[in-house]
Design a protein around this motif. Structure first.
Motif, mmCIF file in Angstrom:
data_model
loop_
_atom_site.group_PDB
_atom_site.id
_atom_site.type_symbol
_atom_site.label_atom_id
_atom_site.label_comp_id
_atom_site.label_asym_id
_atom_site.label_seq_id
_atom_site.Cartn_x
_atom_site.Cartn_y
_atom_site.Cartn_z
ATOM 1 N N UNK A 131 0.834 -1.201 0.000
ATOM 2 C CA UNK A 131 0.000 0.000 0.000
ATOM 3 C C UNK A 131 0.870 1.253 0.000
ATOM 4 N N UNK A 132 1.927 1.240 0.817
ATOM 5 C CA UNK A 132 2.852 2.382 0.831
ATOM 6 C C UNK A 132 3.505 2.582 -0.525
ATOM 7 N N UNK A 133 3.932 1.482 -1.147
ATOM 8 C CA UNK A 133 4.531 1.582 -2.484
ATOM 9 C C UNK A 133 3.530 2.153 -3.480
ATOM 10 N N UNK A 134 2.275 1.716 -3.415
ATOM 11 C CA UNK A 134 1.260 2.196 -4.347
ATOM 12 C C UNK A 134 0.983 3.689 -4.153
ATOM 13 N N UNK A 135 0.927 4.119 -2.897
ATOM 14 C CA UNK A 135 0.705 5.541 -2.614
ATOM 15 C C UNK A 135 1.874 6.391 -3.110
ATOM 16 N N UNK A 136 3.103 5.906 -2.889
ATOM 17 C CA UNK A 136 4.273 6.636 -3.379
ATOM 18 C C UNK A 136 4.287 6.683 -4.904
ATOM 19 N N UNK A 137 3.898 5.575 -5.525
ATOM 20 C CA UNK A 137 3.862 5.523 -6.987
ATOM 21 C C UNK A 137 2.854 6.526 -7.541
ATOM 22 N N UNK A 138 1.644 6.556 -6.957
ATOM 23 C CA UNK A 138 0.638 7.510 -7.411
ATOM 24 C C UNK A 138 1.102 8.949 -7.198
ATOM 25 N N UNK A 139 1.746 9.198 -6.057
ATOM 26 C CA UNK A 139 2.245 10.547 -5.783
ATOM 27 C C UNK A 139 3.304 10.963 -6.793
ATOM 28 N N UNK A 140 4.187 10.019 -7.163
ATOM 29 C CA UNK A 140 5.257 10.332 -8.109
ATOM 30 C C UNK A 140 4.715 10.658 -9.493
ATOM 31 N N UNK A 141 3.588 10.068 -9.873
ATOM 32 C CA UNK A 141 3.034 10.305 -11.203
ATOM 33 C C UNK A 141 2.031 11.457 -11.235
ATOM 34 N N UNK A 142 1.538 11.891 -10.070
ATOM 35 C CA UNK A 142 0.495 12.920 -10.044
ATOM 36 C C UNK A 142 1.032 14.264 -9.546
ATOM 37 N N UNK A 143 1.736 14.253 -8.392
ATOM 38 C CA UNK A 143 2.136 15.510 -7.765
ATOM 39 C C UNK A 143 3.088 16.353 -8.616
ATOM 40 N N UNK A 144 4.139 15.762 -9.264
ATOM 41 C CA UNK A 144 5.023 16.620 -10.081
ATOM 42 C C UNK A 144 4.281 17.323 -11.216
ATOM 43 N N UNK A 145 3.357 16.619 -11.860
ATOM 44 C CA UNK A 145 2.612 17.239 -12.964
ATOM 45 C C UNK A 145 1.664 18.309 -12.442
ATOM 46 N N UNK A 146 1.013 18.053 -11.295
ATOM 47 C CA UNK A 146 0.131 19.057 -10.705
ATOM 48 C C UNK A 146 0.923 20.305 -10.332
ATOM 49 N N UNK A 147 2.127 20.107 -9.765
ATOM 50 C CA UNK A 147 2.960 21.255 -9.398
ATOM 51 C C UNK A 147 3.398 22.028 -10.633
ATOM 52 N N UNK A 148 3.758 21.325 -11.694
ATOM 53 C CA UNK A 148 4.201 22.003 -12.916
ATOM 54 C C UNK A 148 3.065 22.832 -13.531
ATOM 55 N N UNK A 149 1.840 22.332 -13.451
ATOM 56 C CA UNK A 149 0.702 23.040 -14.046
ATOM 57 C C UNK A 149 0.208 24.191 -13.173
ATOM 58 N N UNK A 150 0.477 24.125 -11.850
ATOM 59 C CA UNK A 150 0.002 25.161 -10.928
ATOM 60 C C UNK A 150 1.152 25.712 -10.088
ATOM 61 N N UNK A 151 2.306 25.910 -10.724
ATOM 62 C CA UNK A 151 3.516 26.293 -9.999
ATOM 63 C C UNK A 151 3.366 27.630 -9.281
ATOM 64 N N UNK A 152 2.815 28.626 -9.943
ATOM 65 C CA UNK A 152 2.719 29.960 -9.340
ATOM 66 C C UNK A 152 1.808 29.954 -8.120
ATOM 67 N N UNK A 153 0.641 29.314 -8.228
ATOM 68 C CA UNK A 153 -0.294 29.275 -7.105
ATOM 69 C C UNK A 153 0.280 28.500 -5.922
#
Length: 212
Positions: free
Chosen positions: A169-191
């Protein structure tokens, strides 16, 4: 003197490629992205989608449908090899009718290991390992009591985390975070940067008020 149509028409700007050095707006060189960065930032939708889908499928089958990881992994490998076997042998049968040049050949488009790139990273890797091994040795030998106590606290937090969540479960959560959070940050970097700056200001205010 006449001007040709080619000279009048504006030329489209060339887009930078990942394997080239991109010049930033401030004039500095922006380093090229690594393969991992390209995958987690979804630069290649086919590659990122394939990895994201495969890992999600494995985790769903093992976590929710209670299949063993070994069974799921072996089954996927069997499917891949079977598809490859059927495609290659089917292509050989069709070569006589369609011609070899008319049959598409699959390609992953990735070089497994690049000797020059690996050799360029070796000094950085050695420095990184030496620096962190030295820090670990200092923690174990208690050269700084505060650092050792912090390490004990971090280990205890991981111990509690392991008691609450299974490893997969920890691996799955880290995997989802690695594929979602960087892209979300790149798209909403200023905010996100603005919100983080406000949070740091609030924390600094609370610390200063508590200090007084």
């Amino acid at each position: 003197m006449e001007t040709s149509a080619d000279e009048i028409a504006p030329k489209a700007p060339e887009l930078p490629k990942f394997d080239e050095t991109v010049v930033g707006a401030s004039g500095g060189d922006v380093p090229t992205e690594t393969l991992v960065e390209q995958v987690v930032l979804w630069r290649d939708l086919k590659l990122s989608g394939a990895i994201f889908g495969a890992v999600n499928l494995i985790c769903i089958l093992t976590l929710f449908l209670k299949y063993s990881f070994l069974s799921v992994f072996s089954f996927l490998v069997m499917l891949l090899l079977t598809a490859s076997f059927l495609f290659e042998n089917g292509a050989k049968l069709l070569e006589g009718h369609l011609g070899k040049e008319n049959i598409p050949q699959p390609s992953f488009g990735l070089e497994p290991f690049n000797a020059d790139a690996i050799q360029a990273k070796v000094p950085q890797l050695v420095d990184f390992l030496n620096e962190n091994i030295t820090k670990l040795r200092d923690i174990v030998t208690c050269k700084d009591n505060k650092t050792t106590l912090r390490a004990i606290g971090v280990a205890f937090c991981f111990y509690l985390l392991g008691r609450i969540f299974p490893d997969l479960v920890l691996f799955y959560l880290l995997f989802l975070s690695a594929f979602i959070l960087p892209k979300v940050y790149e798209m909403n970097k200023e905010q996100i940067d603005a919100a983080a700056a406000q949070a740091q200001e609030r924390i600094a205010e609370v610390r200063s008020s508590c200090g007084h």
